[in-house]
Scaffold this motif. Structure first.
Motif, PDB file in Angstrom:
ATOM      1  N   ARG A   1     -34.272 -24.434   7.473  1.00  0.00           N
ATOM      2  CA  ARG A   1     -33.599 -25.727   7.565  1.00  0.00           C
ATOM      3  C   ARG A   1     -33.761 -26.574   6.307  1.00  0.00           C
ATOM      4  O   ARG A   1     -33.068 -27.569   6.140  1.00  0.00           O
ATOM      5  N   GLU A   2     -34.661 -26.163   5.422  1.00  0.00           N
ATOM      6  CA  GLU A   2     -34.821 -26.866   4.152  1.00  0.00           C
ATOM      7  C   GLU A   2     -33.984 -26.232   3.052  1.00  0.00           C
ATOM      8  O   GLU A   2     -33.993 -26.704   1.914  1.00  0.00           O
ATOM      9  N   MET A   3     -33.220 -25.172   3.380  1.00  0.00           N
ATOM     10  CA  MET A   3     -32.451 -24.420   2.375  1.00  0.00           C
ATOM     11  C   MET A   3     -30.971 -24.792   2.420  1.00  0.00           C
ATOM     12  O   MET A   3     -30.481 -25.359   3.392  1.00  0.00           O
ATOM     13  N   SER A   4     -30.268 -24.444   1.349  1.00  0.00           N
ATOM     14  CA  SER A   4     -28.806 -24.544   1.357  1.00  0.00           C
ATOM     15  C   SER A   4     -28.258 -23.507   2.332  1.00  0.00           C
ATOM     16  O   SER A   4     -28.959 -22.563   2.714  1.00  0.00           O
ATOM     17  N   LEU A   5     -27.005 -23.667   2.749  1.00  0.00           N
ATOM     18  CA  LEU A   5     -26.416 -22.729   3.716  1.00  0.00           C
ATOM     19  C   LEU A   5     -26.442 -21.285   3.211  1.00  0.00           C
ATOM     20  O   LEU A   5     -26.886 -20.392   3.951  1.00  0.00           O
ATOM     21  N   PRO A   6     -26.010 -20.993   1.965  1.00  0.00           N
ATOM     22  CA  PRO A   6     -26.071 -19.598   1.501  1.00  0.00           C
ATOM     23  C   PRO A   6     -27.508 -19.062   1.459  1.00  0.00           C
ATOM     24  O   PRO A   6     -27.762 -17.918   1.859  1.00  0.00           O
ATOM     25  N   ASP A   7     -28.442 -19.889   0.993  1.00  0.00           N
ATOM     26  CA  ASP A   7     -29.836 -19.443   0.926  1.00  0.00           C
ATOM     27  C   ASP A   7     -30.418 -19.227   2.319  1.00  0.00           C
ATOM     28  O   ASP A   7     -31.194 -18.291   2.544  1.00  0.00           O
ATOM     29  N   ALA A   8     -30.034 -20.091   3.253  1.00  0.00           N
ATOM     30  CA  ALA A   8     -30.530 -19.956   4.622  1.00  0.00           C
ATOM     31  C   ALA A   8     -30.050 -18.657   5.247  1.00  0.00           C
ATOM     32  O   ALA A   8     -30.824 -17.959   5.917  1.00  0.00           O
ATOM     33  N   TYR A   9     -28.772 -18.313   5.042  1.00  0.00           N
ATOM     34  CA  TYR A   9     -28.259 -17.057   5.596  1.00  0.00           C
ATOM     35  C   TYR A   9     -28.902 -15.848   4.930  1.00  0.00           C
ATOM     36  O   TYR A   9     -29.212 -14.853   5.603  1.00  0.00           O
ATOM     37  N   ALA A  10     -29.109 -15.913   3.624  1.00  0.00           N
ATOM     38  CA  ALA A  10     -29.754 -14.795   2.931  1.00  0.00           C
ATOM     39  C   ALA A  10     -31.177 -14.606   3.447  1.00  0.00           C
ATOM     40  O   ALA A  10     -31.613 -13.473   3.717  1.00  0.00           O
TER      41      ALA A  10
ATOM     42  N   ILE B   1     -49.297 -28.217  12.991  1.00  0.00           N
ATOM     43  CA  ILE B   1     -48.534 -27.919  14.212  1.00  0.00           C
ATOM     44  C   ILE B   1     -47.304 -27.096  13.858  1.00  0.00           C
ATOM     45  O   ILE B   1     -46.998 -26.089  14.500  1.00  0.00           O
ATOM     46  N   VAL B   2     -46.595 -27.531  12.818  1.00  0.00           N
ATOM     47  CA  VAL B   2     -45.398 -26.805  12.374  1.00  0.00           C
ATOM     48  C   VAL B   2     -45.774 -25.418  11.873  1.00  0.00           C
ATOM     49  O   VAL B   2     -45.067 -24.432  12.149  1.00  0.00           O
ATOM     50  N   ASN B   3     -46.877 -25.318  11.145  1.00  0.00           N
ATOM     51  CA  ASN B   3     -47.275 -24.039  10.551  1.00  0.00           C
ATOM     52  C   ASN B   3     -48.005 -23.117  11.526  1.00  0.00           C
ATOM     53  O   ASN B   3     -48.168 -21.927  11.227  1.00  0.00           O
ATOM     54  N   CYS B   4     -48.436 -23.637  12.668  1.00  0.00           N
ATOM     55  CA  CYS B   4     -49.090 -22.788  13.670  1.00  0.00           C
ATOM     56  C   CYS B   4     -48.112 -21.728  14.156  1.00  0.00           C
ATOM     57  O   CYS B   4     -46.990 -22.057  14.557  1.00  0.00           O
ATOM     58  N   PRO B   5     -48.474 -20.458  14.139  1.00  0.00           N
ATOM     59  CA  PRO B   5     -47.542 -19.412  14.566  1.00  0.00           C
ATOM     60  C   PRO B   5     -47.264 -19.412  16.069  1.00  0.00           C
ATOM     61  O   PRO B   5     -46.344 -18.724  16.526  1.00  0.00           O
TER      62      PRO B   5
ATOM     63  N   ALA C   1     -39.342 -18.841  10.591  1.00  0.00           N
ATOM     64  CA  ALA C   1     -38.005 -18.809   9.995  1.00  0.00           C
ATOM     65  C   ALA C   1     -37.233 -20.091  10.271  1.00  0.00           C
ATOM     66  O   ALA C   1     -36.494 -20.592   9.418  1.00  0.00           O
ATOM     67  N   PHE C   2     -37.390 -20.645  11.469  1.00  0.00           N
ATOM     68  CA  PHE C   2     -36.668 -21.872  11.832  1.00  0.00           C
ATOM     69  C   PHE C   2     -37.004 -22.998  10.866  1.00  0.00           C
ATOM     70  O   PHE C   2     -36.122 -23.669  10.317  1.00  0.00           O
ATOM     71  N   TYR C   3     -38.299 -23.229  10.645  1.00  0.00           N
ATOM     72  CA  TYR C   3     -38.696 -24.344   9.792  1.00  0.00           C
ATOM     73  C   TYR C   3     -38.417 -24.069   8.315  1.00  0.00           C
ATOM     74  O   TYR C   3     -38.157 -25.005   7.547  1.00  0.00           O
TER      75      TYR C   3
END
Length: 266
Positions: free
Chosen positions: A224-233, A100-104, A219-221
């Protein structure tokens, strides 16, 4: 022999696919057969360009009562007391939730009645959820000596820690209004308005570029598993690629020219 289909499929002209749990006699439990059908249905929906949004609904008084405990208990007769069978079922169920999460395509739960244990997990795994005001939700495993550990994964990624822990530790039923306050569902509406409200949201989303929706959901999913700097990059790189897409060029052009965009879904 089964005389009915336990998962109904209906695709309308707007590209909205309704998947309806239809094992009413077993309260739409996530039996091995139901999990197999759901896995196939979400895989097919993800690959079908005609599908723009998926609505997951249910027939009968229960949305989904979780795992089929009678089916699982039968596995205890095996020489290993059911370990291999339980492992298989948990893997199947976890795979469906991740599909469900991976469904585009965006997935909206339309919830009537109760959603308990893995049924509550199913709701939490969907991108959006609208429920009847009479719907109820719980993770009641503690009542039978079985902590709802796999439902916890989906719930803890949707709801703040303390409300989730209250659900998991007490097993109490919560009403739809409380579920909306917690963020488990988006809206609680009157039962007679439920399908109309769900389909209105589905049609609104289906009118967008499917390329844009798939880009955003993925991109949303991921972020949210990344650090803040990695998420912004990561999100910045996604935005750059998105800006170069044809639908972004068309959408921005249509906005500046004050006209409706003509999506190519690319």
């Amino acid at each position: 022999m089964q005389k009915y289909d336990i998962l109904l499929r209906d695709l309308d002209r707007d590209g909205i696919l309704r998947l309806t749990l239809n094992d009413v006699g077993r309260r739409n439990a996530l039996s091995e057969a139901m999990l197999a059908r759901l896995a196939l249905a979400f895989a097919e929906a993800g690959n079908d360009p005609a599908v723009r949004v998926v609505v997951l609904a249910a027939n009968g008084p229960a949305f989904c009562a979780g795992h089929d405990l009678k089916e699982m208990t039968a596995g205890r007769a095996d020489a290993d007391r059911g370990r291999a069978y339980f492992t298989k079922i948990m893997a199947l169920c976890s795979g469906v939730m991740q599909s469900i999460v991976n469904c585009p395509k965006p997935v909206i739960a339309e919830v009537t009645g109760i959603a308990t244990a893995a049924g509550c997990q199913l709701v939490a795994s969907c991108d959006l959820a609208i429920a009847a005001e009479t719907a109820q939700f719980s993770t009641p495993g503690v009542h039978i000596g079985l902590f709802c550990s796999t439902p916890m994964v989906a719930l803890s990624r949707n709801v703040a820690d303390k409300p989730v822990m209250e659900m998991l530790l007490t097993g109490d039923m919560i009403p739809a209004a409380r579920a909306a306050e917690m963020g488990l569902i988006n809206h609680a509406v009157s039962p007679e308005d439920l399908q109309a409200a769900t389909m209105a949201m589905a049609r609104k989303i289906a009118s967008k570029s499917s390329m844009t929706l798939a880009t955003g959901k993925r991109a949303f999913y991921a972020q949210r598993e990344m650090s803040l700097p990695d998420a912004y990059a990561y999100a910045s790189a996604v935005m750059v690629d998105n800006m170069l897409a044809r639908d972004a060029q068309e959408g921005i052009g249509a906005f500046l020219e004050k006209r409706s965009p003509q999506w190519q879904d690319a």
